[in-house]
Structures are given as structure tokens and as C-alpha cells.
Design an enzyme around this catalytic site. Structure first.
Site, mmCIF file in Angstrom:
data_model
loop_
_atom_site.group_PDB
_atom_site.id
_atom_site.type_symbol
_atom_site.label_atom_id
_atom_site.label_comp_id
_atom_site.label_asym_id
_atom_site.label_seq_id
_atom_site.Cartn_x
_atom_site.Cartn_y
_atom_site.Cartn_z
ATOM 1 N N CYS A 70 0.794 -1.230 0.000
ATOM 2 C CA CYS A 70 0.000 0.000 0.000
ATOM 3 C C CYS A 70 0.828 1.284 0.000
ATOM 4 C CB CYS A 70 -0.938 0.003 1.204
ATOM 5 S SG CYS A 70 -1.914 -1.507 1.343
ATOM 6 N N HIS A 105 -9.874 1.590 -0.733
ATOM 7 C CA HIS A 105 -8.430 1.436 -0.573
ATOM 8 C C HIS A 105 -7.865 0.965 -1.905
ATOM 9 C CE1 HIS A 105 -4.518 0.716 0.715
ATOM 10 N NE2 HIS A 105 -4.705 -0.072 1.766
ATOM 11 N N HIS A 135 -3.753 7.237 6.460
ATOM 12 C CA HIS A 135 -3.783 5.948 5.764
ATOM 13 C C HIS A 135 -5.158 5.326 5.971
ATOM 14 C CE1 HIS A 135 -2.298 2.473 3.733
ATOM 15 N NE2 HIS A 135 -2.504 1.690 4.770
#
Length: 404
Positions: A156, A321, A286
Site C-alpha cells: 500500500c 483502498h 492511511h
């Protein structure tokens, strides 16, 4: 950073918006309607933020995959800046840095199904379709750059790391401009993989709530042209003021619960920018919506900002995401935060969609949501921080700055 690197305006595509303007509208109006039920080929259903193929044109690359169609759609939005950089510096001085996690799973699954049924792959199948480098090679082939071409796959944090490497290539003199960003998709493989980790929420993601139940995955692509000087003197001068990276390697998939690596990355970014935590006007979290990530990041924020209630939000609650693309996509949101507020009468910050149910087990977070009073902010954003914390403890913090 002694020699800041300049951002072009972003090109971006995700379920929340097919360009930067649409994305900015979605994150400032709390539109979560891009996260919808999707069904995999195996019949499983998940909430995800996929970009429909009907919204994308066929790719001009050697492989017409969904991920490449998504990537080219974002690149087309900055094509003028790419061409300008090529004209100004020459093809040998323009590089490519792309972050991604998906390696052609669309073709891989279909062709392996043929292999298992017939004992051999179709003649059209090539292993390069699964190469981690192809998302970067595609950009080089499309625009004929001759500078360094690099691919990054650190889960990520992939595209945040790609942006950092692009800046380093420019600062060390290996390139004068770099097309940098990331692209990723919520493929069936990814959905089933995260589901096996019990990380996918059965409802749209709800970051930092006491009721949070996990991630909503999504497609995304975001790219910039980074350069040693502004490409357009009349445009907003947004620079990468500082960055920080750390690798805590606490666990293969779980973050360090104390947020030590995340804290280190944020503090390094502040030091690199030559500013204090008090100077940060907004933090793009995040904020995945999982139990452990949100708890860790809340601890890290406390470690860095102390008791200061810096405005924060997880825009993953709107975009989903987007994995390897998340760092670049959220940097694009930070870019828009700086630029869109430049001439605005009232400050407008990216919002988070959640149920507003605070988790008392976490340190307090000043979340920007529909109830947040932007009218109380008396200073236009000048510094934005964007956090990307990945599996394996790969942590990145970027600081974008709007120069006067």
C-alpha cells in the site's frame, strides 16, 4: 529538502471520480456512492470501489488489461505536461516511476483456467503480462521516454515510494523530470486474498469508528509529472517539501501496534521539510478501517502531533483502498487541497465518511467530516501530509507544500 521537486497537476481515475475535479468534489461533499456491492467470478460478493470498463477506453499498449486501461486514462490527463517535459529536457532526461501491486491478474486467471482445463496456455498468453514492471514499461513505451524506468511493489505504500524515488532521481541529477504515480485494481484475486485475512468489511468501510469492520478495496490510478522546476510558471507551485520512509518489519500483515515505524516516517518527513508538526494544516490518513491499522495510526499521530488537533481524514472511505495506487491518489487529494483553497473564500478540506462513533480506546483524532466546521479554520492550507503504511512495515509520509 534543499532542492524541492515540483508537481504538475495530477491525472487521476477512481470510482469516486474520473478526473481530479470529480474526485475533489466527491471528497469535499462526502460522496461514498462509488463503494458498491460487486460480485467475483466465483460468486462471492463484497463492497468495493471498482471503475467500470464502460468508463474506460481500450489501451494503446501491448496488453489491453483493465489495469492498463485505467492507467492510460489517468496519463491522458497529464499528456500535455509529459510532452512539455520531453520537449524541455529531452527524452533521455525524463524517467518513469510507477507503484502497483497487481501483476496482470485479469489475464493470469483466465489463462491459467485454460491451462488447468487443457494442459497448456493459449498461444496469446505471455508471461510478461504478469511482470511487475509492465505498468512502468507501458508508460515508457507510450511516451518514448529514455530515462530511468522503475517499478515499485511495496503493497500500500508503492506509489508513495515511487514519488520519493522520482524526487531522488531529479535531485541526484539522473533525470530532470519523472512521470510518477501508481495504479492498482480491486481484482478478484485481491478481494479474495484480503477476505482470507478477514480484513474486508461487510459494509462500506468506516475508518476510526468503534464500529469499524475493515477495508473496502478499490481501483485507482494517479500520476504527476515531477520536475526540477515548475512546468508552467502561471500555475500553482506545489512542491514535495519533504518525505520520510521507515521499515519496521513488525509482521507480514499486521502493523506495529505502537506505531513506531509510522511515527518515524512522519518525523523524518517533517525534518526533511524543515518544519514542525505545528506547520501541518491537514493530514490525509492511511485510515484503512481495520481494527489494528487505525489503532496504530492514532498512536502515531499522538506521537507526532501530541495534543494538537490537526485536521485529518481518511479519504479511503470515499475512494476505497486503492492499494499500490493509494499513495499517489491521496497525494493528488493533498495537491487539490492546496490549490483549490488558494482563492477560496472559505477553507474546504477533504472529508471522511463514517458513523461518527468515536473509539474511546484510541487517542483523540480531529476528523474532518460533514459535521466539521471548516469556517473555524482561519489559515489557508500551506502544508499537507499524506500517510501510506503498508504490509511488512513499509511506511511512507509525504509533505506537499504550496509555495507563495
Amino acid at each position: 529538502m534543499n532542492n524541492p521537486v515540483y508537481f504538475s497537476a495530477p491525472g487521476c481515475v477512481c470510482a469516486a471520480g474520473l478526473n481530479a475535479a470529480e474526485l475533489w468534489h466527491a471528497v469535499t461533499h462526502a460522496h461514498q456512492n462509488g463503494i458498491v456491492p460487486v460480485r467475483t467470478a466465483a460468486g462471492d460478493q463484497f463492497f468495493a470501489a471498482r471503475v467500470p470498463d464502460s468508463a474506460l477506453e481500450n489501451a494503446n499498449g501491448r496488453y489491453n488489461m483493465h489495469i492498463i486501461r485505467l492507467e492510460e486514462a489517468a496519463l491522458k490527463q497529464i499528456a500535455t505536461d509529459i510532452e512539455l517535459a520531453m520537449e524541455r529536457y529531452g527524452a533521455q532526461r525524463v524517467g518513469v516511476c510507477v507503484g502497483s501491486c497487481d501483476n496482470g491478474s485479469e489475464f493470469s486467471l483466465a489463462n491459467h483456467r485454460v491451462y488447468f482445463e487443457q494442459g497448456e496456455f493459449p498461444e496469446t498468453y505471455e508471461l510478461e503480462m504478469q511482470g511487475a514492471d509492465y505498468v512502468a514499461t507501458f508508460v515508457q513505451e507510450l511516451y518514448h521516454m529514455q530515462g530511468p524506468v522503475l517499478a515499485f511493489s511495496t503493497a500500500c505504500s508503492s506509489s508513495a515510494g515511487a514519488i520519493i524515488k522520482a524526487a531522488e532521481l531529479i535531485q541526484c541529477g539522473a533525470a530532470d523530470a519523472v512521470v510518477a504515480g501508481g495504479v492498482d485494481i480491486a481484482s478478484d484475486t485481491v478481494l479474495k486474498g484480503f477476505n482470507s485475512l478477514e480484513a474486508i468489511s461487510p459494509v462500506p468501510t468506516n475508518p476510526f469508528s468503534k464500529n469499524r469492520r475493515g477495508i473496502s478495496l478499490g481501483d485507482g490510478a494517479a500520476f504527476f509529472v515531477l520536475s526540477k522546476e515548475p512546468l508552467h510558471t502561471s500555475s500553482a507551485a506545489v512542491v514535495l517539501a519533504g518525505y520520510g520512509e521507515s521499515a519496521d518489519a513488525h509482521h507480514m500483515t499486521a502493523p506495529d501496534p505502537q506505531g513506531i515505524g509510522a511515527t518515524a516516517a512522519m518525523k523524518q518527513a517533517l525534518q526533511d521539510a524543515g518544519i514542525s508538526a505545528h506547520d501541518i494544516d491537514y493530514v490525509n490518513l492511511h485510515g484503512t478501517g481495520t481494527k489494528f491499522n487505525d489503532a496504530m495510526e492514532a498512536e502515531a499521530l499522538k506521537n507526532v502531533f501530541g495534543g494538537r488537533a490537526v485536521p485529518c481524514s481518511s479519504t479511503k472511505s470515499i475512494t476505497g483502498h486503492t492499494l499500490g495506487a493509494a499513495g499517489a491518489l491521496e497525494a493528488a487529494i493533498c495537491y487539490e487541497t492546496l490549490v483549490q483553497n488558494e482563492n477560496a473564500d472559505t477553507v474546504c478540506l477533504p472529508q471522511q465518511v463514517w458513523d461518527g462513533q468515536t473509539d474511546s480506546a484510541l487517542p483523540p483524532i480531529n476528523i474532518v467530516d460533514s459535521a466539521f466546521a471548516c469556517s473555524t479554520i482561519n489559515k489557508k492550507p500551506s502544508y499537507c501530509m499524506s500517510n501510506s503504511f503498508a504490509f511488512g512495515g513499509s511506511n511512507v509520509a509525504l509533505i506537499l507544500h504550496k509555495k507563495n
